[in-house]
Design an enzyme around this catalytic site. Structure first.
Site, PDB file in Angstrom:
ATOM      1  N   LYS A 118       1.038  -1.198  -0.390  1.00  0.00           N
ATOM      2  CA  LYS A 118       0.343  -0.136  -0.625  1.00  0.00           C
ATOM      3  C   LYS A 118       0.789   1.505   0.414  1.00  0.00           C
ATOM      4  O   LYS A 118       1.907   0.906   0.887  1.00  0.00           O
ATOM      5  CB  LYS A 118      -0.853  -0.106   1.044  1.00  0.00           C
ATOM      6  CG  LYS A 118      -2.259   1.200   1.301  1.00  0.00           C
ATOM      7  CD  LYS A 118      -3.185   0.822  -0.114  1.00  0.00           C
ATOM      8  CE  LYS A 118      -3.784  -0.282   1.098  1.00  0.00           C
ATOM      9  NZ  LYS A 118      -5.286  -0.101   0.585  1.00  0.00           N
TER      10      LYS A 118
HETATM   11  N1  GLU Z   1      -7.334  -0.441  -2.702  1.00  0.00           N
HETATM   12  C1  GLU Z   1      -8.250  -1.894  -3.230  1.00  0.00           C
HETATM   13  C2  GLU Z   1      -8.132  -2.375  -2.233  1.00  0.00           C
HETATM   14  O1  GLU Z   1      -7.713  -1.481  -0.942  1.00  0.00           O
HETATM   15  C3  GLU Z   1      -7.330  -2.584  -3.770  1.00  0.00           C
HETATM   16  C4  GLU Z   1      -5.678  -2.853  -4.589  1.00  0.00           C
HETATM   17  C5  GLU Z   1      -6.236  -3.569  -5.628  1.00  0.00           C
HETATM   18  O2  GLU Z   1      -6.953  -3.823  -6.339  1.00  0.00           O
HETATM   19  O3  GLU Z   1      -5.520  -4.159  -6.206  1.00  0.00           O
HETATM   20  O4  GLU Z   1      -8.828  -3.908  -1.697  1.00  0.00           O
END
Ligand code: GLU
Length: 427
Positions: A118
């Site tokens: 993240k």
């Molecule tokens: N931001 C989204 C999550 O927290 C999607 C992450 C992604 O698709 O890589 O799941």
């Protein structure tokens, strides 16, 4: 919204639980429930790496502002790092590490060949023009150039970012690599290799898991009342699908407050954040605050806005029988045990909103194979993945008598630990 929801006396006296605190408490709890090598758990309490970069931005008036950007890569034992990038004033090192840990478990719960990451920038995107956001994004991509890649780390949208942000990242990366590289990010516009159904996917998975949960407890959707906090792509799509499947959605909200109707809202008549930002209350006859929405006497509560909204300060006042987490980390560890003691069933983010990263995986598979899937195919395969994950988690609930959150962690952490066990520690 965050101020009215989070400024309780208790929180003024003690520092609030950070996402990293919550993630570590949850990992320790899961580890205490399963047979797993404690050295692997120790290793999983730490990210593999955290990249911190400085992102200078030339503002429209010619001055330069400098922002901090991050990418935390937690674990890649089962595949490339995967997870969103958020642009939000809360973003810091601890937050992205905690969120990267949740991505590791989330990808494992839905059995994707991805690890967890993240990142983001500590910035309020509402204070920037479109041109400024584009320049900030391109410079951030440049700073992360050696960190991201289609086979190493694949970002996606998260809070404050969207398909356009992903298109700028894809373009910048592709120019630098001198090749068109759509698989470097997911959640892109369809025109540059995005997938049908990606934007709706996290909300769709929240609706699918809510449907399965209610059925498990013999609660017909037609007799279910629902409150949804947040009307972005997660909240709006979950609310609309649940309404379509027969539930009565009595409240939906954005940052300004909630539209409220005990007889049921017409959720397609209320614009989602993407259709018209922060306009929910303008389309409502009756409104209530976000704090009041969380405490409504409904069957199902879906917090799908910010993290840390169900805390020690309000957990005793939650009256829903079921909570299905649409946002990442909406319930603190302390609040979670209060809800459990009160007999409220909470289905965690790492299962409920995993449809987003699942369709990200479908998008990546389409990009690397130069093929496109129809919306029907995407939704069919998403349904199958979510039901498999639901069944795996349900079996743990039944066999071990644990909560839904503990069961999801048991599934995710066991899969990651098994992969570490097989690969071993080198040297
Ligand atoms: N931001 C989204 C999550 O927290 C999607 C992450 C992604 O698709 O890589 O799941």
């Amino acid at each position: 919204m965050s101020d009215s929801l989070q400024s309780t006396d208790e929180q003024a006296e003690q520092p609030p639980e950070t996402p990293l605190d919550t993630a570590r408490y949850q990992l320790d709890k899961a580890a205490s429930l399963i047979e797993v090598d404690e050295n692997i758990i120790e290793r999983l309490s730490h990210p593999t790496s955290v990249h911190e970069v400085t992102v200078p931005l030339k503002r429209d008036d010619g001055t330069v502002d400098v922002f901090s950007g991050y990418r935390a890569q937690h674990d890649s034992v089962r595949g490339p790092y995967k997870g969103g990038l958020r642009y939000h004033p809360h973003v810091d090192r601890e937050e992205v590490i905690g969120l990267s840990m949740w991505m590791t478990w989330k990808c494992a719960v839905v059995d994707l060949p991805f690890g967890g990451a993240k990142g983001g920038i500590n910035v309020d995107p509402k204070a920037l023009s479109d041109g400024e956001i584009e320049r900030l994004t391109r410079r951030f991509t440049n700073e992360l150039r050696n960190v991201i890649g289609p086979q190493t780390d694949i970002p996606a949208p998260d809070m404050g970012t969207n398909a356009q942000t992903m298109a700028w990242i894809m373009d910048t990366y592709s120019i630098q690599e001198a090749e068109t590289a759509p698989a470097v990010v997911t959640g892109k516009p369809i025109a540059v290799g995005g997938s049908e159904g990606r934007q709706e996917a996290p909300g769709r998975s929240v609706a699918i898991i809510s449907r399965e949960l209610l059925e498990y407890y013999d609660r017909p959707l037609s007799e279910t009342t629902v409150a949804v906090q947040g009307f972005g792509s997660v909240g709006a799509n979950a609310a609309r699908l649940l309404e379509e499947w027969g539930a009565t959605v009595v409240a939906v909200s954005d940052v300004n407050g909630a539209a409220y109707d005990l007889t049921g809202l017409d959720t397609s008549g209320i614009p989602s954040h993407d259709q018209e930002p922060e306009a929910v209350t303008e389309y409502a006859e009756d409104t209530i605050s976000n704090a009041a929405l969380l405490e409504l006497d409904v069957d199902l509560l879906v917090p799908a806005a910010l993290g840390n909204v169900i805390t020690e300060g309000n957990a005793d006042d939650i009256r829903a029988d079921f909570v299905v987490e649409g946002a990442n980390g909406p319930t603190t560890f302390t609040a979670d045990s209060i809800l459990t003691d009160r007999g409220i069933h909470v289905v965690p983010d790492i299962l409920a909103n995993a449809g987003g990263v699942t369709v990200s995986y479908f998008e990546w598979v389409q990009d690397i194979n130069h093929r496109t899937w129809s919306l029907d195919r995407v939704n069919e395969e998403l349904e199958a993945v979510m039901i498999d994950a639901w069944d795996a988690v349900r079996r743990e609930v039944e066999n071990r008598g644990v909560t839904w959150r503990e069961a999801a962690y048991i599934v995710g952490v066991s899969r990651i630990a098994a992969a570490h066990e097989s690969r071993g520690l080198w040297p």
